[in-house]
Write an enzyme that holds these catalytic residues in place. Structure first.
Site, short mmCIF file in Angstrom:
data_model
loop_
_atom_site.label_atom_id
_atom_site.label_comp_id
_atom_site.label_asym_id
_atom_site.label_seq_id
_atom_site.Cartn_x
_atom_site.Cartn_y
_atom_site.Cartn_z
N LYS A 175 0.86 -1.19 0.00
CA LYS A 175 0.00 0.00 0.00
C LYS A 175 0.89 1.23 0.00
O LYS A 175 2.00 1.19 0.51
CB LYS A 175 -0.88 0.03 1.26
CG LYS A 175 -2.09 0.93 1.13
CD LYS A 175 -3.20 0.20 0.41
CE LYS A 175 -4.46 1.02 0.31
NZ LYS A 175 -5.61 0.16 -0.02
N1 GLU Z 1 -7.16 0.27 -3.28
C1 GLU Z 1 -7.92 -0.89 -3.61
C2 GLU Z 1 -7.97 -1.81 -2.41
O1 GLU Z 1 -7.85 -1.39 -1.28
C3 GLU Z 1 -7.45 -1.56 -4.89
C4 GLU Z 1 -6.04 -2.02 -4.90
C5 GLU Z 1 -5.54 -2.49 -6.28
O2 GLU Z 1 -6.32 -2.50 -7.22
O3 GLU Z 1 -4.35 -2.83 -6.35
O4 GLU Z 1 -8.22 -2.98 -2.54
#
Ligand code: GLU
Length: 428
Positions: A116
């Site tokens: 993240k």
């Molecule tokens: N931000 C989204 C999540 O928390 C998508 C992450 C992604 O597509 O890599 O799952």
């Protein structure tokens, strides 16, 4: 947010989101008799990158923002996870979100690790040019650590397809000077994005809600639903539930909430938000606070905003029969235990909001192949994967008589354990 009783040995990573993730990790590891050495490794992020991001503002002054990329685990594949722009972003939050991504990608059966990113900035308080400058410098600062086979960012709260376009362009310019669409997902379709990515998380929430209704012997059509958050997740979840005949009786965003017991015409609310930038003030509605909204009597509640919304201070007051977690970490573990005891079914974040990363995975695969699928195929495959994850979680939920969050985590940890044992420890 309630005080956590779990303490990480590394105080600088201590935060409610990561604390909750670790607690549930330890509990679910017990459920599956997880190898203790594997568990020790799963408790720590593999790598935390902190960067300073100097940005030329519109008035020519320079402001320095702080950004992060946490690469939690890459056993199952390249690191994968979104990038958040929010004024409350800090390292413990990003570590917590990166841990959740690891377990999410694992329970969904994707060949991806977990990561993240985030920047501590209020994106509503900077101009488009400033946002572009910030994004490009952030992308540049982390460019040595990301890449189509290494770590693939995507949108999250406060970022969107345009942000991903700038990231992709910056990376491509710096790393060889040719287009590398596979470095990020959630891009606009014109530059290698996929059909169906924009609404994917919201659609996944509704697919999971349909499964939850079925298991609780309820019907979505004619039921009442409350949606917290009206961004990329909440607005599409509301729309797809509305299309299935549900009455969406309340929605909210940062401006506050609106209520209409008859149910909203969701396409019309979406139109209203396009021009007014908020739900507040929508005609034929009465105002309601976010706190009141969570406690409304309804069949299902979709918390699709931020973490830490339901904890011990309001868990007893929740009146929904089903909770589907569109956000990451909206319900604390302590609240989960209270709600579970009260017979309220929670479809946990790692499954419920998995639609986003599932379609991100499709986008990445299509970018590698340079061959693109149509939207029906994307939506069908999304449904197959998310339903399978739900069914696997449900089986453990039944067999071990634990709440669905612990069950989903048990599935996730088991897959990671097998892979980690097969790969072994390097050097040994
Ligand atoms: N931000 C989204 C999540 O928390 C998508 C992450 C992604 O597509 O890599 O799952």
């Amino acid at each position: 947010m309630e005080k956590q009783h779990f303490h990480n040995s590394e105080a600088h990573l201590d935060g409610p989101l990561f604390g909750n993730a670790l607690e549930i990790l330890i509990e679910s590891a017990k459920l599956i008799n997880c190898d203790p050495n594997v568990l020790e490794r799963l408790k720590k992020p593999r790598r935390c990158i902190t960067v300073s991001i100097p940005v030329r503002m519109d008035d020519y002054t320079v402001r320095v923002f702080t950004g992060y990329r946490v690469q939690y685990n890459a056993t199952l594949g390249p690191f994968k996870g979104g990038i958040r722009y929010h004024q409350n972003v800090d390292l413990p939050e990003v570590v917590g979100l990166a841990a959740l991504m690891t377990f999410k990608n694992s329970v969904l059966g994707l060949p991806l690790g977990g990561a993240k990113g985030g920047v501590c900035v209020d994106p509503s308080k900077i101009s488009r040019t400033e946002k572009q400058n910030l994004t490009r410098r952030y992308a540049s600062e982390i460019s040595h650590f990301i890449g189509p086979t290494k770590d693939i960012p995507a949108p999250d709260v406060g970022t969107d397809p345009q942000t991903m376009a700038w990231m992709m362009d910056t990376y491509s310019q710096e790393q060889g000077g040719y287009s590398q669409p596979g470095v990020v997902t959630g891009k606009p379709v014109e530059i290698g994005g996929t059909a169906g990515r924009n609404h994917a998380t919201g659609l996944g929430v509704v697919f999971v809600a349909e499964k939850a209704y079925e298991k609780c012997k309820m019907e979505m059509s004619g039921s009442t639903i409350v949606v917290q958050g009206f961004g990329n997740v909440g607005s599409f979840a509301a729309l797809f539930a509305h299309q299935r005949g549900a009455k969406i009786i309340a929605v909210s965003d940062v401006s506050g909430g609106i209520y209409n017991g008859e149910g909203f015409d969701i396409p019309d609310v979406i139109e209203y938000v396009k021009t007014h930038k908020q739900v507040k003030g929508y005609p034929k509605s009465s105002p309601i606070t976010n706190e009141e909204l969570l406690e409304l009597p309804c069949d299902a509640l979709f918390p699709c905003a931020l973490e830490g919304q339901i904890d011990t201070h309001n868990a007893e007051k929740i009146k929904a029969k089903i909770i589907v977690e569109g956000a990451n970490g909206p319900v604390s573990n302590a609240a989960t235990r209270i709600l579970h005891k009260r017979g309220i079914f929670i479809a946990p974040d790692v499954i419920a909001n998995g639609g986003g990363v599932i379609v991100s995975y499709f986008e990445w695969v299509q970018d590698i192949m340079s061959f693109f699928w149509d939207e029906d195929e994307i939506n069908d495959r999304l449904k197959t994967i998310i339903t399978k994850a739900f069914d696997k979680g449900w089986a453990v939920h039944q067999e071990k008589n634990v709440d669905m969050r612990s069950a989903a985590m048990a599935v996730a940890v088991q897959r990671l354990e097998k892979a980690m044992l097969l790969r072994g420890l390097y050097p040994r």
